[in-house]
Design an enzyme around this catalytic site. Structure first.
Site, short mmCIF file in Angstrom:
data_model
loop_
_atom_site.label_atom_id
_atom_site.label_comp_id
_atom_site.label_asym_id
_atom_site.label_seq_id
_atom_site.Cartn_x
_atom_site.Cartn_y
_atom_site.Cartn_z
N ASP A 65 0.88 -1.17 0.00
CA ASP A 65 0.00 0.00 0.00
C ASP A 65 0.92 1.22 0.00
O ASP A 65 1.69 1.41 0.96
CB ASP A 65 -0.87 -0.06 1.26
CG ASP A 65 -1.74 1.17 1.44
OD1 ASP A 65 -1.49 2.20 0.76
OD2 ASP A 65 -2.66 1.12 2.26
N VAL A 66 0.87 2.03 -1.04
CA VAL A 66 1.85 3.13 -1.16
C VAL A 66 1.66 4.21 -0.09
O VAL A 66 2.53 5.06 0.07
CB VAL A 66 1.84 3.79 -2.56
CG1 VAL A 66 2.31 2.82 -3.63
CG2 VAL A 66 0.50 4.41 -2.90
N ASN A 92 3.20 5.62 -9.68
CA ASN A 92 2.01 5.68 -10.56
C ASN A 92 0.69 5.50 -9.83
O ASN A 92 -0.35 5.96 -10.30
CB ASN A 92 2.17 4.58 -11.62
CG ASN A 92 0.87 4.28 -12.34
OD1 ASN A 92 0.44 5.06 -13.20
ND2 ASN A 92 0.20 3.20 -11.96
N TYR A 164 -9.10 14.90 -5.98
CA TYR A 164 -8.18 14.42 -7.03
C TYR A 164 -7.33 15.58 -7.58
O TYR A 164 -6.10 15.45 -7.72
CB TYR A 164 -9.01 13.78 -8.15
CG TYR A 164 -8.18 13.10 -9.22
CD1 TYR A 164 -7.60 11.86 -9.00
CD2 TYR A 164 -7.97 13.71 -10.46
CE1 TYR A 164 -6.84 11.23 -9.98
CE2 TYR A 164 -7.21 13.10 -11.45
CZ TYR A 164 -6.66 11.85 -11.21
OH TYR A 164 -5.90 11.23 -12.19
N LYS A 168 -3.24 16.08 -7.50
CA LYS A 168 -2.39 16.20 -8.69
C LYS A 168 -1.73 17.58 -8.77
O LYS A 168 -0.59 17.71 -9.24
CB LYS A 168 -3.20 15.90 -9.96
CG LYS A 168 -3.73 14.46 -10.02
CD LYS A 168 -2.62 13.41 -10.00
CE LYS A 168 -3.16 12.00 -10.17
NZ LYS A 168 -2.13 10.96 -10.18
P1 NAD Z 1 -6.11 2.16 -12.50
O1 NAD Z 1 -7.22 2.21 -11.52
O2 NAD Z 1 -6.10 1.08 -13.51
O3 NAD Z 1 -4.70 2.12 -11.76
C1 NAD Z 1 -4.45 2.65 -10.50
C2 NAD Z 1 -3.55 1.67 -9.79
O4 NAD Z 1 -3.22 2.21 -8.50
C3 NAD Z 1 -4.25 0.32 -9.56
O5 NAD Z 1 -3.39 -0.72 -9.98
C4 NAD Z 1 -4.47 0.29 -8.04
O6 NAD Z 1 -4.43 -1.00 -7.49
C5 NAD Z 1 -3.30 1.14 -7.57
N1 NAD Z 1 -3.52 1.63 -6.22
C6 NAD Z 1 -4.61 2.27 -5.72
N2 NAD Z 1 -4.43 2.50 -4.42
C7 NAD Z 1 -3.21 2.02 -4.08
C8 NAD Z 1 -2.44 1.97 -2.89
N3 NAD Z 1 -2.93 2.47 -1.74
N4 NAD Z 1 -1.24 1.38 -2.93
C9 NAD Z 1 -0.73 0.87 -4.09
N5 NAD Z 1 -1.39 0.91 -5.24
C10 NAD Z 1 -2.62 1.46 -5.24
O7 NAD Z 1 -6.10 3.59 -13.21
P2 NAD Z 1 -5.01 4.26 -14.16
O8 NAD Z 1 -5.75 5.11 -15.08
O9 NAD Z 1 -4.08 3.27 -14.71
O10 NAD Z 1 -4.25 5.23 -13.13
C11 NAD Z 1 -2.85 5.21 -12.94
C12 NAD Z 1 -2.36 6.61 -12.62
O11 NAD Z 1 -2.55 7.44 -13.76
C13 NAD Z 1 -3.10 7.29 -11.46
O12 NAD Z 1 -2.17 8.02 -10.68
C14 NAD Z 1 -4.05 8.22 -12.18
O13 NAD Z 1 -4.40 9.34 -11.39
C15 NAD Z 1 -3.21 8.62 -13.37
N6 NAD Z 1 -3.97 9.17 -14.50
C16 NAD Z 1 -4.83 8.38 -15.22
C17 NAD Z 1 -5.53 8.94 -16.29
C18 NAD Z 1 -6.46 8.16 -17.16
O14 NAD Z 1 -7.08 8.75 -18.02
N7 NAD Z 1 -6.58 6.86 -17.02
C19 NAD Z 1 -5.35 10.30 -16.60
C20 NAD Z 1 -4.49 11.05 -15.82
C21 NAD Z 1 -3.79 10.48 -14.78
#
Ligand code: NAD
Length: 266
Positions: A65-66, A92, A164, A168
């Site tokens: 858990d990060v 990430n 959120y 960010k």
């Molecule tokens: P996702 O939900 O597939 O991935 C998020 C990951 O974070 C998951 O694998 C989840 O298990 C992990 N996670 C959540 N809480 C955690 C914790 N406490 N400890 C460890 N891991 C944890 O969604 P994604 O879109 O792949 O998001 C990844 C990153 O990209 C995030 O930081 C998100 O804010 C960012 N992001 C995504 C988008 C998009 O359009 N998908 C756009 C901008 C930014």
């Protein structure tokens, strides 16, 4: 031909799904050995680790858990025990807990900040300590590279998502201040700011044709992003090809931050 990240060790948080999964796969394809952190969905992280190993690479899946300092320490210990050190760290992990401002619970505020911002702090701090402990390696010009996964919402306000966007926006100044502090040691810290990438975090924005049509109005380039778009950017930012890139946010967003709402308007 030598692969861009040959001989390097990478750690990616939140690598069991979405962008983290795509980034970990791209780093492995570029020759890095990879630590795949997961929080839930062990099977998906393990499946990717097996896939990487079968194709001649090296990878392990590690639960953490990060937002937990003890978990972060244990994850870096596992990385060092298996691979000796780490060269590339991609912070990430992230989540959304959306609601109108007046209805937002303190829990939903705190969990988003704890994961998206404190998680980056703890991950990056452990990375800096490890880079310093092991000193220079011949695999890269930099002592180490940290990539923070930010978002276009480090600059675009987003009603209904104040937790959120606060996280960010925080990542933006966290990354820049840290980059300034550790650049003299040849540690490069940068962010990637994805736009709309097709993952489960935002599935309601693209999984019906009506939602997708609305979303595309925000993307001048005319397509939703894929995790591979972020993976390629991460490989470049992690490699010596970007050796002079320090403290920058690389927007990978199909032009979302170009404010397309202004096209033809005034
Ligand atoms: P996702 O939900 O597939 O991935 C998020 C990951 O974070 C998951 O694998 C989840 O298990 C992990 N996670 C959540 N809480 C955690 C914790 N406490 N400890 C460890 N891991 C944890 O969604 P994604 O879109 O792949 O998001 C990844 C990153 O990209 C995030 O930081 C998100 O804010 C960012 N992001 C995504 C988008 C998009 O359009 N998908 C756009 C901008 C930014």
């Amino acid at each position: 031909m030598e692969k861009l990240l040959a001989g390097q060790i990478a750690l990616v948080t939140g690598a069991s799904s979405g962008i983290g999964y795509g980034v970990a796969k791209a780093l492995a394809d570029a020759g890095a050995s990879v630590v795949l952190n997961y929080h839930s969905h062990a099977e998906s992280a393990q499946k990717l680790a097996d896939e990487i190993t079968r194709s001649g690479g090296a990878a392990i899946a590690v639960k953490a858990d990060v937002s937990s300092p003890a978990d972060i320490d244990a994850m870096f210990d596992a990385c060092v025990a298996r691979f000796g050190t780490v060269d590339i760290v991609v912070a990430n992990s992230g989540l959304q807990k959306d609601s109108a401002f007046a209805d937002m619970t303190l829990d939903d505020w705190q969990i988003v900040l704890a994961t998206n911002l404190t998680g980056q702090f703890l991950t990056a701090q452990a990375a800096v300590k490890e880079f310093r402990r092991r000193g220079s390696r011949p695999v890269s010009k930099a002592l180490g590279k940290i990539i923070c996964m930010s978002s276009v919402h480090e600059v675009i306000p987003w009603a209904g998502h104040v937790n959120y966007t606060a996280s960010k926006g925080g990542v933006q100044m966290f990354m820049k201040s840290l980059a300034q502090e550790v650049a003299p040691e040849r540690i490069r810290v940068n962010s990637i700011a994805p736009g709309a990438i097709r993952t489960r975090i935002n599935h309601d924005a693209w999984d019906t044709s009506d939602a997708q049509r609305k979303l595309l109005q925000l993307i001048p380039y005319g397509r939703v992003g894929e995790v591979e778009d972020i993976g390629k950017a991460a490989v470049w930012l992690a490699s010596d090809e970007s050796d002079y890139v320090v403290g920058t946010t690389l927007f990978v967003d199909g032009g979302m931050t170009l404010y397309p709402g202004f096209v033809g308007n005034g």
